[in-house]
Design a protein around this motif. Structure first.
Motif, PDB file in Angstrom:
ATOM      1  N   PHE A   1      24.131  18.596  21.796  1.00  0.00           N
ATOM      2  CA  PHE A   1      25.076  19.062  20.901  1.00  0.00           C
ATOM      3  C   PHE A   1      24.796  20.472  20.814  1.00  0.00           C
ATOM      4  CE2 PHE A   1      25.667  14.600  20.344  1.00  0.00           C
ATOM      5  CZ  PHE A   1      26.826  14.463  20.294  1.00  0.00           C
ATOM      6  N   THR A   2      25.740  21.370  21.220  1.00  0.00           N
ATOM      7  CA  THR A   2      25.403  22.992  21.249  1.00  0.00           C
ATOM      8  C   THR A   2      26.198  23.612  19.964  1.00  0.00           C
ATOM      9  OG1 THR A   2      27.312  23.223  22.777  1.00  0.00           O
ATOM     10  CG2 THR A   2      25.104  23.158  23.743  1.00  0.00           C
ATOM     11  N   ALA A   3      27.011  22.967  19.360  1.00  0.00           N
ATOM     12  CA  ALA A   3      27.997  23.757  18.183  1.00  0.00           C
ATOM     13  C   ALA A   3      27.919  22.719  17.113  1.00  0.00           C
ATOM     14  CB  ALA A   3      29.309  23.987  18.722  1.00  0.00           C
ATOM     15  N   LEU A   4      27.223  22.889  16.222  1.00  0.00           N
ATOM     16  CA  LEU A   4      27.087  21.991  15.059  1.00  0.00           C
ATOM     17  C   LEU A   4      27.140  22.799  13.709  1.00  0.00           C
ATOM     18  CD1 LEU A   4      24.426  19.452  16.140  1.00  0.00           C
ATOM     19  CD2 LEU A   4      26.771  18.978  15.953  1.00  0.00           C
ATOM     20  N   LEU A   5      26.749  24.281  13.723  1.00  0.00           N
ATOM     21  CA  LEU A   5      26.810  24.627  12.355  1.00  0.00           C
ATOM     22  C   LEU A   5      28.097  24.762  11.809  1.00  0.00           C
ATOM     23  CD1 LEU A   5      24.458  26.069  10.576  1.00  0.00           C
ATOM     24  CD2 LEU A   5      25.524  28.394  11.554  1.00  0.00           C
TER      25      LEU A   5
ATOM     26  N   ILE B   1      13.891  17.092  18.667  1.00  0.00           N
ATOM     27  CA  ILE B   1      15.208  17.200  18.278  1.00  0.00           C
ATOM     28  C   ILE B   1      15.890  17.922  19.212  1.00  0.00           C
ATOM     29  CG2 ILE B   1      16.396  18.898  16.543  1.00  0.00           C
ATOM     30  CD1 ILE B   1      14.105  18.376  14.469  1.00  0.00           C
ATOM     31  N   GLU B   2      15.298  18.956  19.945  1.00  0.00           N
ATOM     32  CA  GLU B   2      16.061  19.442  21.068  1.00  0.00           C
ATOM     33  C   GLU B   2      16.475  18.609  22.294  1.00  0.00           C
ATOM     34  OE1 GLU B   2      13.276  22.572  22.512  1.00  0.00           O
ATOM     35  OE2 GLU B   2      13.226  23.677  20.442  1.00  0.00           O
ATOM     36  N   HIS B   3      16.086  17.334  22.051  1.00  0.00           N
ATOM     37  CA  HIS B   3      16.461  16.444  23.123  1.00  0.00           C
ATOM     38  C   HIS B   3      17.930  16.031  22.993  1.00  0.00           C
ATOM     39  CE1 HIS B   3      15.607  13.342  26.152  1.00  0.00           C
ATOM     40  NE2 HIS B   3      16.278  12.525  25.360  1.00  0.00           N
TER      41      HIS B   3
ATOM     42  N   GLU C   1      21.132  21.150  20.811  1.00  0.00           N
ATOM     43  CA  GLU C   1      20.760  22.556  21.379  1.00  0.00           C
ATOM     44  C   GLU C   1      21.667  23.839  20.645  1.00  0.00           C
ATOM     45  OE1 GLU C   1      22.190  23.297  25.325  1.00  0.00           O
ATOM     46  OE2 GLU C   1      19.939  23.296  25.894  1.00  0.00           O
ATOM     47  N   ASP C   2      21.940  23.561  19.328  1.00  0.00           N
ATOM     48  CA  ASP C   2      22.400  24.522  18.623  1.00  0.00           C
ATOM     49  C   ASP C   2      21.305  25.430  17.860  1.00  0.00           C
ATOM     50  OD1 ASP C   2      23.713  26.220  16.553  1.00  0.00           O
ATOM     51  OD2 ASP C   2      25.362  24.719  16.007  1.00  0.00           O
ATOM     52  N   GLY C   3      21.080  26.660  18.314  1.00  0.00           N
ATOM     53  CA  GLY C   3      20.141  27.499  18.071  1.00  0.00           C
ATOM     54  C   GLY C   3      19.840  27.674  16.587  1.00  0.00           C
TER      55      GLY C   3
ATOM     56  N   ARG D   1      17.101  26.718  14.193  1.00  0.00           N
ATOM     57  CA  ARG D   1      16.321  27.773  13.360  1.00  0.00           C
ATOM     58  C   ARG D   1      16.190  27.478  11.825  1.00  0.00           C
ATOM     59  NH1 ARG D   1      18.748  31.312  17.103  1.00  0.00           N
ATOM     60  NH2 ARG D   1      20.741  31.459  15.776  1.00  0.00           N
ATOM     61  N   LEU D   2      17.238  26.714  11.539  1.00  0.00           N
ATOM     62  CA  LEU D   2      17.250  26.211   9.923  1.00  0.00           C
ATOM     63  C   LEU D   2      16.235  25.271   9.749  1.00  0.00           C
ATOM     64  CD1 LEU D   2      20.972  25.752   9.110  1.00  0.00           C
ATOM     65  CD2 LEU D   2      19.395  27.381   8.051  1.00  0.00           C
ATOM     66  N   ILE D   3      16.016  24.452  10.461  1.00  0.00           N
ATOM     67  CA  ILE D   3      14.891  23.422  10.540  1.00  0.00           C
ATOM     68  C   ILE D   3      13.497  23.844  10.715  1.00  0.00           C
ATOM     69  CG2 ILE D   3      13.904  21.161  11.532  1.00  0.00           C
ATOM     70  CD1 ILE D   3      16.835  20.450  12.596  1.00  0.00           C
TER      71      ILE D   3
END
Length: 495
Positions: A74-78, A228-230, A233-235, A239-241
């Motif tokens: 998932f690339t867009a979660l924020l 988690i990156e598995h 993929e939302d950078g 970064r928050l984590i």
């Protein structure tokens, strides 16, 4: 779209690729079979419908995407961290929760809630939000020691709860059925029921009672982020984590860096700890019992405590040896004193006398109860449970100290408080086969209350006869409140 699909393998070190990617991720219950499709959809929909309007649909789409493709990243979660979700997270925090290093309390933040949430949301979206260090706190453990906690600031709690809700929509699809701890909709009694049913229905003759030493303080940050990156993929979420993991802890005015582990007390720590053990333990166990075990193998895990049952001793010993080696690769270690392999099951009583020369089988503790080999009236085997003695004793000491503080309150006030204490205790401990323990707890409360009332005056007129009337008026009777494990397990896993 909530995230794009990628068929490529996740970018992981070779060691992780060999040990994680080749393990098939399947949803299962304690016998090793998956939930039925209808059951999975029913759980997902019930959780979805409990959210606020507008919010569940987005999480439902994430969940469905995760179900359709177990390899999707998932690339867009924020953008799912909305003001509405932040508001729900805020309202889920206890109003009297301890403040963090900034001193901001729930009530202070509520005074201008909408403005505060809008400002917080804006800072998150533009990347200006920064995690603050946790404040060190301690709570007593049942063995008399102190458990360290990291008390996060209120805004960190809000954002962590919101992010946890979004990530749970993904990971609840991945997590296996025998993992129960800190998962939405799952309770300790479900884990207890699954364990009892597993030992009874499967050919279990040996039990591995395992505990991971200092688990929350030993998690490797780099490996955790790779895991988690598995899926994510939302950078910006990553970064928050990372910021929460590296925020540090302030104790006695000094900032201590956190190079490993997750802060106990942080809202996101339970999810992160489950993700770590999902890859390090759960998937590996699932693969091991399918490819290497000769006989039946069951497992029930609650956070860092897990119990396994084996049909054959050589399976159990071989697994334990392999588990120690695997944990060493991932910076974990089994607690040498709390990890035991014992003879347990329907044939344990006879084997103990015939082979080991023991009068009766050993017992093990799990989720506050001592499990022991018992029999029904017709002589058939059954796993029985009773409240752990040290837990019962610790609770009575706690009540005794509080009664002393409340000594000069009215009988009405004391009785109202003791009623809530007993009801809360029974709500967890009043399980089948535990009548004697809960009856003993109520009787000891009655005695403590009696001697407290007598000490209020040297000319007391309190007698046992009068005390009996007071107790009957205020203290609820000791009775079983929970169903048998088979009934509970059959309700959640009808197959």
């Amino acid at each position: 779209m909530n995230g794009r699909r990628q068929s490529d393998s996740p970018i992981l070190p070779a060691k992780l690729l060999n040990k994680v990617q080749d393990v098939k991720r399947t949803e299962e219950v304690v016998e090793g079979r998956g939930l039925t499709k209808g059951k999975a959809e029913q759980q997902n929909m019930s959780r979805t419908q409990s959210r606020e309007n507008g919010m569940p649909n987005a999480l439902h789409r994430i969940r469905q995407a995760a179900i359709r493709n177990k390899g999707e990243k998932f690339t867009a979660l924020l953008h799912h961290i909305t003001p509405e979700r932040l508001r729900t997270a805020f309202l889920g925090i206890k109003r009297n929760a301890a403040a963090g290093v900034d001193g901001v309390t729930w009530h202070w933040y509520e005074e201008d809630l909408e403005s505060n949430l809008q400002d917080l949301h804006a800072r998150i979206q533009r990347g200006a939000y920064r995690a603050k260090p946790s404040r060190r706190g301690y709570i007593p453990k049942s063995d008399g020691r102190q458990r360290p906690l990291g008390i996060a600031t209120l805004e960190d709690k809000i954002v962590q709860r919101a992010v946890t809700e979004v990530l749970s929509a993904i990971y609840e699809v991945d997590f296996l059925g025998f993992s129960y701890g800190f998962r939405p909709g799952r309770q300790a009694h479900e884990a207890l029921g699954a364990l009892g049913v597993g030992i009874h229905r499967k050919k279990v003759s040996w039990v591995l009672d395992a505990d991971i030493r200092g688990y929350f303080d030993s998690i490797d940050h780099e490996l955790l982020m790779k895991f988690i990156e598995h899926r994510v993929e939302d950078g910006r979420i990553l970064r928050l984590i990372k910021r929460w993991l590296k925020a540090g802890v302030i104790e006695n005015g000094r900032l201590e860096a956190t190079e490993e582990g997750t802060p106990q007390g942080a809202s996101i720590s339970p999810l992160l700890s489950n993700v770590y053990l999902h890859y390090v333990l759960d998937l590996w166990v699932q693969n091991w019992r399918k490819t290497q075990a000769r006989g039946d193998v069951i497992i029930v895990r609650w956070a860092d405590d897990f119990v396994m049952g084996f049909q054959y001793r050589d399976d159990a010993e071989g697994f334990l040896m392999g588990l120690r080696e695997r944990f060493r690769e991932y910076s974990l270690e089994l607690h040498p004193e709390k990890t035991r392999l014992i003879r347990f099951g329907r044939f344990a009583a006879g084997d103990c006398k015939r082979i080991d020369g023991r009068r009766k089988p050993e017992t093990f503790d799990f989720l506050g109860f001592t499990h022991y080999c018992g029999k029904l009236k017709d002589g058939k085997f059954r796993v029985k449970r009773k409240t752990m003695r040290k837990r019962l004793t610790a609770k009575l000491h706690e009540v005794k100290a509080e009664l002393r503080r409340r000594m000069h309150q009215s009988i009405r006030d004391q009785g109202s408080w003791l009623r809530s204490v007993i009801r809360g205790y029974f709500a967890y401990h009043a399980i089948p086969d535990n009548s004697q323990a809960i009856g003993a707890f109520r009787y000891q409360i009655e005695k403590l209350w009696y001697w407290t009332l007598r000490r209020r005056s040297q000319r007391t007129r309190m007698t046992w006869e009068r005390m009996g009337k007071i107790v009957a008026l205020w203290l609820p009777p000791a009775r079983i409140l929970h169903p048998w494990p088979e009934q509970r397990f059959g309700r959640y896993h009808p197959r």
